[in-house]
Each structure stands twice: as structure tokens, then as C-alpha cells.
Design a protein around this motif. Structure first.
Motif, PDB file in Angstrom:
ATOM      1  N   GLU A  77       0.848  -1.183   0.000  1.00 17.40           N
ATOM      2  CA  GLU A  77       0.000   0.000   0.000  1.00 17.40           C
ATOM      3  C   GLU A  77       0.880   1.228   0.000  1.00 17.40           C
ATOM      4  OE1 GLU A  77      -2.953   0.045   3.006  1.00 17.40           O
ATOM      5  OE2 GLU A  77      -3.687  -1.969   2.564  1.00 17.40           O
ATOM      6  N   LEU A  78       0.423   2.222  -0.712  1.00 13.80           N
ATOM      7  CA  LEU A  78       1.204   3.440  -0.875  1.00 13.80           C
ATOM      8  C   LEU A  78       1.492   4.102   0.468  1.00 13.80           C
ATOM      9  CD1 LEU A  78       2.342   5.096  -3.229  1.00 13.80           C
ATOM     10  CD2 LEU A  78       0.288   6.488  -3.118  1.00 13.80           C
ATOM     11  N   GLY A  79       2.764   4.232   0.803  1.00  8.62           N
ATOM     12  CA  GLY A  79       3.153   4.920   2.023  1.00  8.62           C
ATOM     13  C   GLY A  79       2.960   4.126   3.293  1.00  8.62           C
ATOM     14  N   ALA A  80       2.682   2.812   3.158  1.00  3.79           N
ATOM     15  CA  ALA A  80       2.518   1.993   4.358  1.00  3.79           C
ATOM     16  C   ALA A  80       3.817   2.001   5.156  1.00  3.79           C
ATOM     17  CB  ALA A  80       2.148   0.565   3.974  1.00  3.79           C
TER      18      ALA A  80
ATOM     19  N   ILE B 138      12.844   7.009   5.758  1.00  4.94           N
ATOM     20  CA  ILE B 138      13.729   6.025   5.125  1.00  4.94           C
ATOM     21  C   ILE B 138      14.305   5.090   6.179  1.00  4.94           C
ATOM     22  CG2 ILE B 138      15.954   5.709   3.962  1.00  4.94           C
ATOM     23  CD1 ILE B 138      15.333   8.217   2.323  1.00  4.94           C
ATOM     24  N   PHE B 139      14.779   5.674   7.271  1.00  4.13           N
ATOM     25  CA  PHE B 139      15.367   4.865   8.348  1.00  4.13           C
ATOM     26  C   PHE B 139      14.313   3.953   8.992  1.00  4.13           C
ATOM     27  CE2 PHE B 139      18.772   7.923   7.961  1.00  4.13           C
ATOM     28  CZ  PHE B 139      19.909   7.188   8.287  1.00  4.13           C
TER      29      PHE B 139
ATOM     30  N   LYS C 109      24.623   3.053   4.667  1.00  6.73           N
ATOM     31  CA  LYS C 109      25.415   2.643   3.511  1.00  6.73           C
ATOM     32  C   LYS C 109      24.623   2.797   2.209  1.00  6.73           C
ATOM     33  CE  LYS C 109      28.057  -1.334   1.778  1.00  6.73           C
ATOM     34  NZ  LYS C 109      28.428  -2.748   2.048  1.00  6.73           N
ATOM     35  N   ARG C 110      23.285   2.604   2.286  1.00  4.83           N
ATOM     36  CA  ARG C 110      22.441   2.651   1.100  1.00  4.83           C
ATOM     37  C   ARG C 110      21.726   3.988   0.935  1.00  4.83           C
ATOM     38  NH1 ARG C 110      22.528  -2.335   3.272  1.00  4.83           N
ATOM     39  NH2 ARG C 110      22.332  -4.195   1.940  1.00  4.83           N
ATOM     40  N   LEU C 111      21.880   4.888   1.900  1.00  6.10           N
ATOM     41  CA  LEU C 111      21.084   6.112   1.949  1.00  6.10           C
ATOM     42  C   LEU C 111      21.203   6.954   0.685  1.00  6.10           C
ATOM     43  CD1 LEU C 111      19.175   7.727   3.714  1.00  6.10           C
ATOM     44  CD2 LEU C 111      21.160   8.903   4.695  1.00  6.10           C
ATOM     45  N   ASP C 112      22.413   7.170   0.202  1.00  6.35           N
ATOM     46  CA  ASP C 112      22.605   8.007  -0.987  1.00  6.35           C
ATOM     47  C   ASP C 112      21.914   7.399  -2.210  1.00  6.35           C
ATOM     48  OD1 ASP C 112      24.045   9.817   0.472  1.00  6.35           O
ATOM     49  OD2 ASP C 112      26.019   9.049  -0.141  1.00  6.35           O
ATOM     50  N   ASP C 113      21.983   6.072  -2.341  1.00 10.47           N
ATOM     51  CA  ASP C 113      21.343   5.398  -3.481  1.00 10.47           C
ATOM     52  C   ASP C 113      19.827   5.518  -3.402  1.00 10.47           C
ATOM     53  OD1 ASP C 113      23.766   4.597  -4.530  1.00 10.47           O
ATOM     54  OD2 ASP C 113      23.756   2.644  -3.534  1.00 10.47           O
ATOM     55  N   ILE C 114      19.278   5.402  -2.189  1.00  9.90           N
ATOM     56  CA  ILE C 114      17.826   5.505  -2.009  1.00  9.90           C
ATOM     57  C   ILE C 114      17.340   6.893  -2.389  1.00  9.90           C
ATOM     58  CG2 ILE C 114      15.966   5.513  -0.293  1.00  9.90           C
ATOM     59  CD1 ILE C 114      17.543   3.344   1.234  1.00  9.90           C
ATOM     60  N   ILE C 115      18.013   7.913  -1.897  1.00 11.28           N
ATOM     61  CA  ILE C 115      17.600   9.298  -2.179  1.00 11.28           C
ATOM     62  C   ILE C 115      17.772   9.622  -3.661  1.00 11.28           C
ATOM     63  CG2 ILE C 115      18.074  11.727  -1.693  1.00 11.28           C
ATOM     64  CD1 ILE C 115      18.934  10.869   1.131  1.00 11.28           C
TER      65      ILE C 115
ATOM     66  N   ARG D 274       7.600   7.142  -5.064  1.00 12.13           N
ATOM     67  CA  ARG D 274       9.032   7.206  -5.356  1.00 12.13           C
ATOM     68  C   ARG D 274       9.855   6.788  -4.130  1.00 12.13           C
ATOM     69  NH1 ARG D 274      10.853  11.081  -9.545  1.00 12.13           N
ATOM     70  NH2 ARG D 274       9.063  11.654 -10.827  1.00 12.13           N
ATOM     71  N   LEU D 275       9.480   7.346  -2.981  1.00  8.45           N
ATOM     72  CA  LEU D 275      10.239   7.057  -1.765  1.00  8.45           C
ATOM     73  C   LEU D 275      10.055   5.599  -1.334  1.00  8.45           C
ATOM     74  CD1 LEU D 275      12.113   8.507   0.197  1.00  8.45           C
ATOM     75  CD2 LEU D 275      10.142   8.951   1.661  1.00  8.45           C
TER      76      LEU D 275
END
Length: 426
Positions: A96-99, A111-112, A127-133, A156-157
Motif C-alpha cells: 500500500e502506498l506509504g505503508a 527512510i530509516f 550505507k544505502r542512503l545516498d542510493d535511495i535518495i 518514489r520514496l
């Protein structure tokens, strides 16, 4: 559990209580017995299937058939009444969107939180933060509360987090219908990339084109049971024919109602006459389907020099000319091609959305040209399917086996094929 499988589903059932008038307070529930009455609805009636490691499958079916319930059972958001589900590996889901997002926290904080739900430690998330953003393209808004995000930004997020947790199993429910065409294409390309790395994917979608581009197998769920399963090329025509017949039944019923209202019991409306004419012309034989807003009329195949032919040497350029007529405007149209070997193995596919062509609508009859460069197919016969869809996933025309080519000369099989290509919409 079979070591070759990532998911094993065995004879699962699921029912829900549907209250006709449920009281919201204890007093209401005590005073009125009627408010305690409910109807028990059996959504899943004994479903079993396996998904092999690295396999991508699609769950299809009309609304209310149980496909989304099946996916929620896989994520353990809910549990089956009977039966068992076994899964091996880290699971990431987009149900679901934004669950799992907190509206008052920033995108960065969410994100965290979201990644930790998937089992990542803080060190792994950092470690993955830059790739996620970067994938979400929300750098300018990442410190804003997510309640200020649009539905597309939510998607997107959520997608960016889900695909960056290095999950062995990825579950997706219709979420790819949200967002702009460019980001949807980016998501599809990313799904192909993670699938190539061995991730197991289960996707629920009403868009047959989405499933055909990603999945090797489709499972058609009908009224809580599996009606058919197999390659998308085999199952989708059966499902689309069923849906077409159902829509026609509704149209016939409405036509009869209107005739009765107007005192014309025997006169057929144009809709019914047209549908029967299509039946007589063999339009519903499984080779093509769609709502008929646009119709592919002719496929022509040429070599690089403009000579019409259907036999090519490996590595040749192939030019395709797709002629179509428009019966009703197809807004934000998507035109696609899928190439299958004679044994029905999917070899290649693309469409104008994936290739990020500027949005266009089909308003009058026209032609589309597709230039395939240096087609390095192995020797053999290949069938081509062509489709016209609207951006919301509704199929105007899907023409199965619309054209074929013969490839001669042998090359080394190097696995997944990529063809450089070029569209020209006229």
C-alpha cells in the motif's frame, strides 16, 4: 521446503466477516442485535503454488478475486485461516502506498524507519542512503514531512527503499500505476536489473503489459481459486477473452434494459450488433484483445535498405511499420512490442513508456515506425506481439503473433539480449 523454491503456498483459505451495520460503540452493539449480524465471505478457497528462486510471477484476476489478499498473506500482514505459506529469504514489499510512513516525519527519517522494518541495521541503511535518495529523485524534498508529499512522491520514496534493501523476495501490489511515465519506466528498468541478479518477484497488476515485461509466469485467480497458470502469452488471452465476454454481457443487459424502456424489445443496439459482428469475424479467438479504441491494421517489415522481407541474417537491422486506425482517442498512449521464440520463450520487449518518449495521444489513424538495430537473435523463427495501451493500463489492442521473422546464421548464446532501437510516431 524444496531448496529450489523461494515461496511455497499450500491450500490456503481466507474468510472475512462483513458487517452490514456494525455499531461503533459498546452501547450500540448491545442495544441492537442487528448490528452484530455479519456475512462471512470466503475470499480464498484453497490456493496452492510454488515460486522458484529468481522467478518472477504475476497474479491476475478481476477485482475481488483474492489476488491482493494472497499478496498480503505472503507479507504476513494477515494470516490464512487454513493452509501454510513458507518463504525463504529477506522479504521486501510494496503493498500500500506509504505503508509504514509517519506523516509528520521527514522523508529522511521515514527512510530509516521503513528500511528498519525490512530488517536493515542503521549501519546498513546509512550505507544505502545516498542510493535511495538518488533513485527517488527527492533530494530537494527529503527533509520535508511526508504529509506534504504528493502520491507520486510517496511512491518514489517507498519504491526506492524497497528495492535497496537487498531482499531475496520482492512483493508488489499495483503500486507501479502511480507516478509519472518517466519514473514508471525507471522502475521497470530497475525491476529487470534486480531480477537479473536473482531476486524473486511476485507482482499484482491489472496491466497485462507490465506483467509480460517482467514475469515468466502468470497465475489467474478467479473467485478465490486458481483458474489457470502458465506463461503470460498463454494465460493472458484466456483472461482477456473472459473479461471481454463479461463486459459484453453487461453491455447486452444494459441494451435490453434500454430497449425495454423504449418499447423496442427486438431491436438491437449498435453496441450489441458491433460485438456480434466482431464474434463473426473471429476477433475473440485469443489472438488479439482490447477495448477497440485503437486497432492495429497492418504490420510491415523491411530491411535497412527499405526492402520488404521477413528473413534476416543475424546482426541485421530490422525496420517495422505498424499501421493503426483510431475509433476513439487513446490519451497518453503507450505502444509496445514483445518478441518470442517459436517455443514461446520471451526474448525481448520494450514500449514507448519504457523508452521515455514524450507523451502523445492517438487521435486519428496513423503509423508507428520502430527501428531495431543489429538484431543478434539466434537462428530460428520469432513471433512478434504488438500492443496499444492508454497510460492507465487499459488495452486498446493487443495483437498476438501479429508478425514473424526468420533469422538465419548462428551466433553464440550470451544470455539476456539487448537491442538498440528507435521509435518514430507519425
Amino acid at each position: 521446503m524444496n531448496p529450489e523454491n523461494a515461496i511455497e503456498v499450500r491450500d490456503i483459505t481466507k474468510s472475512f466477516k462483513v458487517y452490514l451495520d456494525k455499531g461503533s460503540t459498546i452501547k450500540e452493539k448491545i442495544v441492537s442485535n442487528k448490528r452484530r449480524k455479519y456475512e462471512k465471505r470466503e475470499i480464498l478457497k484453497g490456493i496452492s503454488f510454488d515460486v522458484k528462486k529468481g522467478e518472477a510471477i504475476g497474479l491476475i484476476g478481476e477485482n475481488g478475486c483474492g489476488k491482493s489478499t494472497t499478496l498480503k498473506l505472503l507479507t504476513r500482514i494477515m494470516y490464512p485461516d487454513t493452509g501454510s505459506i513458507e518463504m525463504k529469504g529477506r522479504v521486501s514489499s510494496l503493498i500500500e502506498l506509504g505503508a509504514g510512513f509517519h506523516p509528520d516525519m521527514s522523508g529522511l527519517e521515514n527512510i530509516f524507519i521503513n528500511a528498519s522494518i525490512f530488517g536493515l541495521s542503521r549501519k546498513e541503511i546509512e550505507k544505502r542512503l545516498d542510493d535511495i535518495i538518488a533513485f527517488s529523485e527527492l533530494e530537494a524534498f527529503i527533509d520535508n514531512p511526508v504529509r506534504t508529499y504528493s502520491s507520486g512522491m510517496y511512491m518514489r520514496l517507498a519504491f526506492s527503499v524497497a528495492i535497496n534493501v537487498d531482499a531475496e523476495i520482492l512483493l508488489i501490489d499495483e503500486i507501479l500505476g502511480v507516478g509519472d511515465a518517466g519514473f514508471q519506466a525507471k522502475c521497470f528498468n530497475k525491476l529487470r536489473e534486480i531480477k537479473a541478479k536473482g531476486t524473486t518477484i511476485v507482482i499484482v497488476s491489472h496491466s497485462m503489459g507490465q506483467i509480460e515485461q517482467i514475469c515468466e509466469r502468470s497465475i489467474w485467480i478467479h473467485k478465490g481459486v486458481i483458474r489457470a497458470e502458465g506463461t503470460p502469452r498463454k494465460i493472458h488471452p484466456l483472461y482477456m477473452n473472459y473479461m471481454g465476454e463479461k463486459r459484453q454481457e453487461i453491455a447486452d443487459k444494459e441494451a435490453r434494459r434500454q430497449r425495454k424502456k423504449n418499447g423496442q424489445e427486438t431491436e438491437e443496439t449498435g453496441t450489441v450488433q458491433e460485438a456480434r459482428s466482431q464474434d463473426e469475424n473471429g476477433e475473440k479467438d485469443g489472438s488479439r484483445w482490447g477495448n477497440g479504441d485503437a486497432h492495429i491494421t497492418k504490420i510491415e517489415i523491411f530491411d535497412a535498405g527499405g526492402q520488404e522481407k521477413n528473413a534476416f541474417r543475424t546482426g541485421s537491422d530490422i525496420r517495422l511499420k505498424i499501421n493503426y486506425e483510431v475509433r476513439k482517442t487513446v490519451k497518453n498512449a503507450v505502444i509496445g512490442i514483445a518478441v518470442y521464440r517459436s517455443d514461446e520463450m520471451h526474448c525481448y520487449g520494450t514500449n514507448t513508456r519504457i523508452d521515455r518518449l514524450e507523451s502523445f495521444s492517438l487521435e486519428k489513424d496513423g503509423t508507428v515506425e520502430l527501428y531495431l538495430k543489429k538484431v543478434n537473435l539466434l537462428q530460428g523463427k520469432y513471433l512478434m506481439d504488438f500492443a496499444i495501451e492508454s497510460e492507465d493500463g487499459h488495452t486498446a489492442d493487443y495483437y498476438k503473433g501479429a508478425a514473424s521473422v526468420e533469422i538465419f546464421s548462428v551466433i553464440e548464446d550470451v544470455g539476456v539480449m539487448r537491442i538498440d532501437h528507435e521509435w518514430n510516431i507519425m
